[in-house]
Write a protein that holds these residues in place. Sequence first.
Motif, PDB file in Angstrom:
ATOM      1  N   HIS A   1       0.927  -1.356   0.066  1.00  8.07           N
ATOM      2  CA  HIS A   1       0.070   0.057   0.059  1.00  8.07           C
ATOM      3  C   HIS A   1       0.837   1.529   0.036  1.00  8.07           C
ATOM      4  O   HIS A   1       0.450   2.483  -0.006  1.00  8.07           O
ATOM      5  CB  HIS A   1      -0.984   0.144   1.347  1.00  8.07           C
ATOM      6  CG  HIS A   1      -2.190  -0.887   1.056  1.00  8.07           C
ATOM      7  ND1 HIS A   1      -3.108  -0.752   0.141  1.00  8.07           N
ATOM      8  CD2 HIS A   1      -2.261  -2.332   1.751  1.00  8.07           C
ATOM      9  CE1 HIS A   1      -3.880  -1.803   0.264  1.00  8.07           C
ATOM     10  NE2 HIS A   1      -3.269  -2.702   1.093  1.00  8.07           N
TER      11      HIS A   1
ATOM     12  N   ARG B   1      -6.520   7.036  -1.209  1.00 13.32           N
ATOM     13  CA  ARG B   1      -6.393   7.091   0.136  1.00 13.32           C
ATOM     14  C   ARG B   1      -7.527   7.884   0.683  1.00 13.32           C
ATOM     15  O   ARG B   1      -7.888   7.734   1.815  1.00 13.32           O
ATOM     16  CB  ARG B   1      -5.181   7.597   0.840  1.00 13.32           C
ATOM     17  CG  ARG B   1      -4.070   6.412   0.885  1.00 13.32           C
ATOM     18  CD  ARG B   1      -2.648   7.153   1.219  1.00 13.32           C
ATOM     19  NE  ARG B   1      -1.772   6.111   0.996  1.00 13.32           N
ATOM     20  CZ  ARG B   1      -0.561   6.127   0.836  1.00 13.32           C
ATOM     21  NH1 ARG B   1       0.112   7.488   1.204  1.00 13.32           N
ATOM     22  NH2 ARG B   1       0.276   5.230   0.726  1.00 13.32           N
TER      23      ARG B   1
ATOM     24  N   ILE C   1     -10.738   6.068   1.560  1.00 12.10           N
ATOM     25  CA  ILE C   1     -10.969   5.189   2.668  1.00 12.10           C
ATOM     26  C   ILE C   1     -11.726   5.900   4.031  1.00 12.10           C
ATOM     27  O   ILE C   1     -11.302   7.013   4.346  1.00 12.10           O
ATOM     28  CB  ILE C   1      -9.428   4.930   3.191  1.00 12.10           C
ATOM     29  CG1 ILE C   1      -8.522   4.222   2.101  1.00 12.10           C
ATOM     30  CG2 ILE C   1      -9.554   3.842   4.451  1.00 12.10           C
ATOM     31  CD1 ILE C   1      -7.127   3.932   2.576  1.00 12.10           C
TER      32      ILE C   1
ATOM     33  N   TRP D   1     -11.883   5.358   7.667  1.00 12.75           N
ATOM     34  CA  TRP D   1     -11.091   4.613   8.823  1.00 12.75           C
ATOM     35  C   TRP D   1     -12.092   4.675   9.971  1.00 12.75           C
ATOM     36  O   TRP D   1     -12.969   5.451  10.280  1.00 12.75           O
ATOM     37  CB  TRP D   1     -10.007   5.385   9.269  1.00 12.75           C
ATOM     38  CG  TRP D   1      -8.896   5.890   7.953  1.00 12.75           C
ATOM     39  CD1 TRP D   1      -9.036   6.863   7.114  1.00 12.75           C
ATOM     40  CD2 TRP D   1      -7.836   5.158   7.756  1.00 12.75           C
ATOM     41  NE1 TRP D   1      -8.074   6.758   6.368  1.00 12.75           N
ATOM     42  CE2 TRP D   1      -7.162   5.800   6.478  1.00 12.75           C
ATOM     43  CE3 TRP D   1      -7.326   3.824   8.108  1.00 12.75           C
ATOM     44  CZ2 TRP D   1      -6.356   5.217   5.821  1.00 12.75           C
ATOM     45  CZ3 TRP D   1      -6.303   3.428   7.290  1.00 12.75           C
ATOM     46  CH2 TRP D   1      -5.757   3.976   6.238  1.00 12.75           C
TER      47      TRP D   1
ATOM     48  N   SER E   1     -12.605  10.150   7.331  1.00 11.06           N
ATOM     49  CA  SER E   1     -11.863  10.439   6.346  1.00 11.06           C
ATOM     50  C   SER E   1     -10.934  11.544   6.284  1.00 11.06           C
ATOM     51  O   SER E   1     -11.140  12.486   6.971  1.00 11.06           O
ATOM     52  CB  SER E   1     -12.760  10.033   5.084  1.00 11.06           C
ATOM     53  OG  SER E   1     -13.359  11.391   4.613  1.00 11.06           O
TER      54      SER E   1
ATOM     55  N   ILE F   1     -13.860   2.778   0.353  1.00 12.08           N
ATOM     56  CA  ILE F   1     -12.936   1.538   0.835  1.00 12.08           C
ATOM     57  C   ILE F   1     -13.390   1.722   2.419  1.00 12.08           C
ATOM     58  O   ILE F   1     -12.818   2.684   2.915  1.00 12.08           O
ATOM     59  CB  ILE F   1     -11.431   1.605   0.735  1.00 12.08           C
ATOM     60  CG1 ILE F   1     -11.407   1.632  -0.846  1.00 12.08           C
ATOM     61  CG2 ILE F   1     -10.902   0.470   1.001  1.00 12.08           C
ATOM     62  CD1 ILE F   1     -10.163   1.874  -1.394  1.00 12.08           C
TER      63      ILE F   1
ATOM     64  N   GLN G   1     -12.382   0.657   6.224  1.00 14.82           N
ATOM     65  CA  GLN G   1     -11.367   0.104   7.107  1.00 14.82           C
ATOM     66  C   GLN G   1     -11.680  -0.366   8.315  1.00 14.82           C
ATOM     67  O   GLN G   1     -12.554   0.551   9.131  1.00 14.82           O
ATOM     68  CB  GLN G   1      -9.948   1.279   7.134  1.00 14.82           C
ATOM     69  CG  GLN G   1      -8.726   0.744   8.101  1.00 14.82           C
ATOM     70  CD  GLN G   1      -9.035   0.571   9.513  1.00 14.82           C
ATOM     71  OE1 GLN G   1      -9.537   1.512  10.248  1.00 14.82           O
ATOM     72  NE2 GLN G   1      -8.224  -0.249  10.417  1.00 14.82           N
TER      73      GLN G   1
ATOM     74  N   LEU H   1     -11.042  -2.883   3.385  1.00 13.58           N
ATOM     75  CA  LEU H   1      -9.651  -2.773   3.138  1.00 13.58           C
ATOM     76  C   LEU H   1      -9.059  -4.142   4.115  1.00 13.58           C
ATOM     77  O   LEU H   1      -9.153  -4.379   5.247  1.00 13.58           O
ATOM     78  CB  LEU H   1      -8.949  -1.828   3.828  1.00 13.58           C
ATOM     79  CG  LEU H   1      -7.544  -1.531   3.702  1.00 13.58           C
ATOM     80  CD1 LEU H   1      -6.929  -1.393   2.397  1.00 13.58           C
ATOM     81  CD2 LEU H   1      -7.158  -0.354   4.426  1.00 13.58           C
TER      82      LEU H   1
ATOM     83  N   TRP I   1      -6.863  -5.921   6.442  1.00 15.05           N
ATOM     84  CA  TRP I   1      -6.096  -5.347   7.396  1.00 15.05           C
ATOM     85  C   TRP I   1      -5.270  -6.420   8.141  1.00 15.05           C
ATOM     86  O   TRP I   1      -5.892  -7.261   8.597  1.00 15.05           O
ATOM     87  CB  TRP I   1      -6.937  -4.438   8.372  1.00 15.05           C
ATOM     88  CG  TRP I   1      -6.307  -3.740   9.305  1.00 15.05           C
ATOM     89  CD1 TRP I   1      -6.509  -3.793  10.635  1.00 15.05           C
ATOM     90  CD2 TRP I   1      -6.026  -2.380   9.084  1.00 15.05           C
ATOM     91  NE1 TRP I   1      -5.624  -2.711  11.179  1.00 15.05           N
ATOM     92  CE2 TRP I   1      -5.143  -2.005  10.110  1.00 15.05           C
ATOM     93  CE3 TRP I   1      -5.973  -1.547   7.783  1.00 15.05           C
ATOM     94  CZ2 TRP I   1      -4.716  -0.386  10.470  1.00 15.05           C
ATOM     95  CZ3 TRP I   1      -5.238  -0.332   7.959  1.00 15.05           C
ATOM     96  CH2 TRP I   1      -4.780   0.005   9.161  1.00 15.05           C
TER      97      TRP I   1
END
Length: 333
Positions: free
Chosen positions: A143, A151, A154, A156, A197, A238, A240, A264, A266
């Motif tokens: 990555h 990114r 994503i 999170w 994000s 995406i 996470q 994602l 992980w």
Amino acid sequence: MSEHKPSMKSKELSVDLRDRIVSRHISGEGYRKMSAALKVPMSTVASIIRKWKKFETTRTLPRTGRPSKLSHRGRRALVRDVTKNPMVSLSELQRSSVEREPSRRTTIFSAIHQSGLYGRVARRKPLLSKRHMAARLEFAKRHLKDSQSMRKKILWSDETKIELFGMNARSHVWRKPGTIPTVIHGGGSIMLWGCFSAAGTGRLVRIKGKMTAAMYRDILDENLLQSALDLRLGRRFIFQQDNDPKHKAKISKEWLQDNSVNVLEWPSQSPDLNPIEHLWRDFKMAVHRRFPSNLMEFERCCKEEWAKLAKDRCAKLVASYSTRLEAVIAAKG
């Protein structure tokens, strides 16, 4: 003249001002800029940050007074007690020493320090197996070359516990520098699930009771797609999440598949790779500066401060993600 104008001694600064200095430092602000903005000498700013890095607190630590009256035998007994039980408190040490040799708390504190043991916040430090390290290294290499535009897609996520009584009410252990045992905190706290994000913070949800896979699925159902929509991530965002068993449960996987959420992959034992960890710290400092007095007020403060976290801060954390991956590669996992 500013009301915050201090002397050169950092102990005379208010707790709020010390916390503001640390918060700005975490956000990446330079010493000179902080000094000008807060009307605090640069030497004082540097001293506050040095103390925070060393002791993980901005509060004034107990200071030793006159020469210790503690005997060598009493000193050895203290060290023995602390070595056997690193989580023992100063109050407990003082009570246990009453029969042997009554001593003041500052005397005990000084004796333990002189023996090379220091009070530290017990951190959750994952134990990494060779398999974990290999997976982390492979993930980082794969990555590292991801584009910033990817990114930014994503979302999170993470769960965290936040203590009602502040960041400095955390459990401490007596240890020599270099060893970091694990501790679980007690009551007066709430569990939260949150996501963010590069565009800002998404939903923040209080978890009531012990979270199950069904509760996690409901959190996703009520908050995940709406957060992605609010942050304008598009349908091809995406997601996470870490490898908690509740996240990997069949009921959770089915919901993600049914809603066509791209997850994602992980690596296990990798909280350090999630930029939300830094955001949690910013958030907790902001909440504790408000000194909520009960859990209802505490929850309200949490939701307000989460929503107020700067979009620029979120963007910087995501932009600096390569640094985390490079550190994992440099450390070979």
